[in-house]
Design an enzyme around this catalytic site. Sequence first.
Site, PDB file in Angstrom:
ATOM      1  N   THR A  89       7.068   4.220  -0.085  1.00 54.21           N
ATOM      2  CA  THR A  89       8.178   3.804   0.770  1.00 54.21           C
ATOM      3  C   THR A  89       9.505   4.270   0.167  1.00 54.21           C
ATOM      4  O   THR A  89       9.772   4.085  -1.023  1.00 54.21           O
ATOM      5  CB  THR A  89       8.180   2.275   0.939  1.00 54.21           C
ATOM      6  OG1 THR A  89       7.004   1.890   1.619  1.00 54.21           O
ATOM      7  CG2 THR A  89       9.394   1.780   1.693  1.00 54.21           C
ATOM      8  N   ASN A 114      -0.864  -4.267  -7.242  1.00 50.02           N
ATOM      9  CA  ASN A 114       0.391  -3.605  -7.605  1.00 50.02           C
ATOM     10  C   ASN A 114       1.575  -4.458  -7.201  1.00 50.02           C
ATOM     11  O   ASN A 114       1.532  -5.178  -6.208  1.00 50.02           O
ATOM     12  CB  ASN A 114       0.469  -2.207  -6.947  1.00 50.02           C
ATOM     13  CG  ASN A 114       1.192  -2.227  -5.615  1.00 50.02           C
ATOM     14  OD1 ASN A 114       2.421  -2.189  -5.559  1.00 50.02           O
ATOM     15  ND2 ASN A 114       0.439  -2.305  -4.526  1.00 50.02           N
ATOM     16  N   MET A 116       4.787  -2.716  -7.472  1.00 50.11           N
ATOM     17  CA  MET A 116       5.676  -1.601  -7.791  1.00 50.11           C
ATOM     18  C   MET A 116       7.115  -1.878  -7.365  1.00 50.11           C
ATOM     19  O   MET A 116       8.065  -1.565  -8.089  1.00 50.11           O
ATOM     20  CB  MET A 116       5.177  -0.313  -7.146  1.00 50.11           C
ATOM     21  CG  MET A 116       3.742   0.054  -7.511  1.00 50.11           C
ATOM     22  SD  MET A 116       3.462   0.293  -9.274  1.00 50.11           S
ATOM     23  CE  MET A 116       4.325   1.842  -9.543  1.00 50.11           C
ATOM     24  N   PHE A 118       8.808  -0.726  -4.404  1.00 52.39           N
ATOM     25  CA  PHE A 118       9.514   0.400  -3.762  1.00 52.39           C
ATOM     26  C   PHE A 118      10.259   1.261  -4.781  1.00 52.39           C
ATOM     27  O   PHE A 118      11.426   1.627  -4.579  1.00 52.39           O
ATOM     28  CB  PHE A 118      10.499  -0.091  -2.698  1.00 52.39           C
ATOM     29  CG  PHE A 118       9.889  -0.672  -1.463  1.00 52.39           C
ATOM     30  CD1 PHE A 118       8.528  -0.604  -1.223  1.00 52.39           C
ATOM     31  CD2 PHE A 118      10.687  -1.286  -0.506  1.00 52.39           C
ATOM     32  CE1 PHE A 118       7.971  -1.146  -0.062  1.00 52.39           C
ATOM     33  CE2 PHE A 118      10.145  -1.813   0.660  1.00 52.39           C
ATOM     34  CZ  PHE A 118       8.783  -1.766   0.880  1.00 52.39           C
ATOM     35  N   ASN A 145       7.715   6.848   5.392  1.00 52.62           N
ATOM     36  CA  ASN A 145       7.622   5.392   5.383  1.00 52.62           C
ATOM     37  C   ASN A 145       8.898   4.852   4.741  1.00 52.62           C
ATOM     38  O   ASN A 145       9.225   5.197   3.603  1.00 52.62           O
ATOM     39  CB  ASN A 145       6.378   4.992   4.582  1.00 52.62           C
ATOM     40  CG  ASN A 145       6.119   3.505   4.566  1.00 52.62           C
ATOM     41  OD1 ASN A 145       6.948   2.725   4.117  1.00 52.62           O
ATOM     42  ND2 ASN A 145       4.941   3.115   5.032  1.00 52.62           N
ATOM     43  N   SER A 181       5.379  -5.119   2.724  1.00 53.01           N
ATOM     44  CA  SER A 181       5.083  -5.156   1.298  1.00 53.01           C
ATOM     45  C   SER A 181       5.384  -6.545   0.752  1.00 53.01           C
ATOM     46  O   SER A 181       6.420  -7.131   1.066  1.00 53.01           O
ATOM     47  CB  SER A 181       5.931  -4.118   0.553  1.00 53.01           C
ATOM     48  OG  SER A 181       5.824  -4.320  -0.843  1.00 53.01           O
ATOM     49  N   ASN A 183       6.109  -7.117  -2.303  1.00 54.46           N
ATOM     50  CA  ASN A 183       6.776  -6.929  -3.593  1.00 54.46           C
ATOM     51  C   ASN A 183       8.291  -6.808  -3.514  1.00 54.46           C
ATOM     52  O   ASN A 183       8.941  -6.564  -4.520  1.00 54.46           O
ATOM     53  CB  ASN A 183       6.192  -5.689  -4.285  1.00 54.46           C
ATOM     54  CG  ASN A 183       4.704  -5.833  -4.530  1.00 54.46           C
ATOM     55  OD1 ASN A 183       4.232  -6.890  -4.928  1.00 54.46           O
ATOM     56  ND2 ASN A 183       3.951  -4.773  -4.249  1.00 54.46           N
ATOM     57  N   THR A 184       8.859  -6.935  -2.313  1.00 53.23           N
ATOM     58  CA  THR A 184      10.310  -6.971  -2.139  1.00 53.23           C
ATOM     59  C   THR A 184      10.669  -8.325  -1.546  1.00 53.23           C
ATOM     60  O   THR A 184      10.213  -8.655  -0.442  1.00 53.23           O
ATOM     61  CB  THR A 184      10.789  -5.843  -1.206  1.00 53.23           C
ATOM     62  OG1 THR A 184      10.503  -4.578  -1.814  1.00 53.23           O
ATOM     63  CG2 THR A 184      12.288  -5.943  -0.959  1.00 53.23           C
ATOM     64  N   LYS A 215       4.393  -0.992  10.134  1.00 50.87           N
ATOM     65  CA  LYS A 215       3.274  -1.330   9.251  1.00 50.87           C
ATOM     66  C   LYS A 215       3.270  -2.824   8.988  1.00 50.87           C
ATOM     67  O   LYS A 215       4.280  -3.394   8.561  1.00 50.87           O
ATOM     68  CB  LYS A 215       3.381  -0.560   7.933  1.00 50.87           C
ATOM     69  CG  LYS A 215       2.165  -0.727   7.020  1.00 50.87           C
ATOM     70  CD  LYS A 215       2.184   0.268   5.878  1.00 50.87           C
ATOM     71  CE  LYS A 215       0.903   0.200   5.056  1.00 50.87           C
ATOM     72  NZ  LYS A 215       0.867   1.225   3.995  1.00 50.87           N
ATOM     73  N   ASN A 244      -1.161  -3.381   5.376  1.00 54.06           N
ATOM     74  CA  ASN A 244      -0.656  -3.235   4.017  1.00 54.06           C
ATOM     75  C   ASN A 244      -1.542  -4.025   3.051  1.00 54.06           C
ATOM     76  O   ASN A 244      -2.631  -4.459   3.417  1.00 54.06           O
ATOM     77  CB  ASN A 244       0.805  -3.730   3.975  1.00 54.06           C
ATOM     78  CG  ASN A 244       1.653  -2.998   2.954  1.00 54.06           C
ATOM     79  OD1 ASN A 244       1.215  -2.714   1.848  1.00 54.06           O
ATOM     80  ND2 ASN A 244       2.887  -2.680   3.321  1.00 54.06           N
ATOM     81  N   GLY A 298      -9.547  -0.838   2.293  1.00 54.79           N
ATOM     82  CA  GLY A 298     -10.949  -0.928   1.929  1.00 54.79           C
ATOM     83  C   GLY A 298     -11.800   0.253   2.344  1.00 54.79           C
ATOM     84  O   GLY A 298     -13.022   0.153   2.398  1.00 54.79           O
TER      85      GLY A 298
END
Length: 343
Positions: A89, A114, A116, A118, A145, A181, A183-184, A215, A244, A298
């Site tokens: 992204t 993860n 990460m 972004f 993305n 995501s 993670n943000t 997404k 996601n 998967g």
Amino acid sequence: MYDLLFRAVLSKMDPERAHHLAFDAIRAMPMLGIGRIVHRFTRSRTDISVSTMGLTFPTPFGIAAGFDKDGKAIRGLGQLGFGHVEVGTLTPLAQPGNDKPRLFRLVADRAIINRMGFNNEGVTDSRPRFARESARRIRPVIGANIGKNRATSVEDAIHDYRLSAQQLVGVSDYLVVNVSSPNTPGLRGLQEAEQLRPLLAAVQAVSQGKPLLVKIAPDLVDEDILDICALVRELGLAGIIATNTTIERSGLRTNPATVSAAGAGGLSGRPLAVRSLEVLALIRTVLPMETCVISVGGVTTAQDVADRLSAGATLVQGYTAFLYVGPMWARRINRGLDHLLKP
């Protein structure tokens, strides 16, 4: 051979370092002059192309966002057999992402966690690479993305998405709004229909007719997924990418202490397969086949890809299995689809 290499060497390395080594090798492949030879070996032997969103994908299988965050390995990934490469992204400004360590293997589950965050070099830095790769005669389909910078408040997120879309719309084949995501901070709240509508409309207004997808997360309840489907139809978007990573940790084979030590983040890989299929089936109860649905989560084998296509997916993406199967992963899938998709 790769399985031996993974068990003996790669599995003992820091996962992010191992990823960078593999990424650098893929990036270098075209420059070493072996990419065209490799592509003859990895592409399908029959016509398994898919036409959707006004584009032709040479194979229904592509690499999901997250593997190539800045568009540095598009050509090499295409030569390895991926029919499309979704980059990102990407955010308007460069950002380092979350603190390390932030990538963890769950080998028993063929999964990774993860967080990460972004990490990327920003759209201004990436745009010239998109332009160069888009101009090539032989190339994979290229998706962009996009997301918001961590420092940008949720209330100001529209500005980030619109700015990134304006930068990348002319040099990519399709755009993806990533609001899923984990993670943000605050990002997943943008999946609520009343927040998502103005965001998607703003990006659509600057997309110049370029296909636009959204997404979504697998952790949404079914009612919220159906609300997003209704929004996709209302706005006339090209489609949905489902799904996601997940914040769920149930049913894992990996030692719970190992999972707990990895901490927060999105889980991807084999454990996501069941929910990803459920979401795909749900989406297809309300969205017509002409709406593109890209199934992710998967996927490991050619049979997995064929099953997603049979369940209503237009295209299929993968990422996590690449770490476990190795560089011939896309070839295995393409050659498997040669047989599985025979009329």
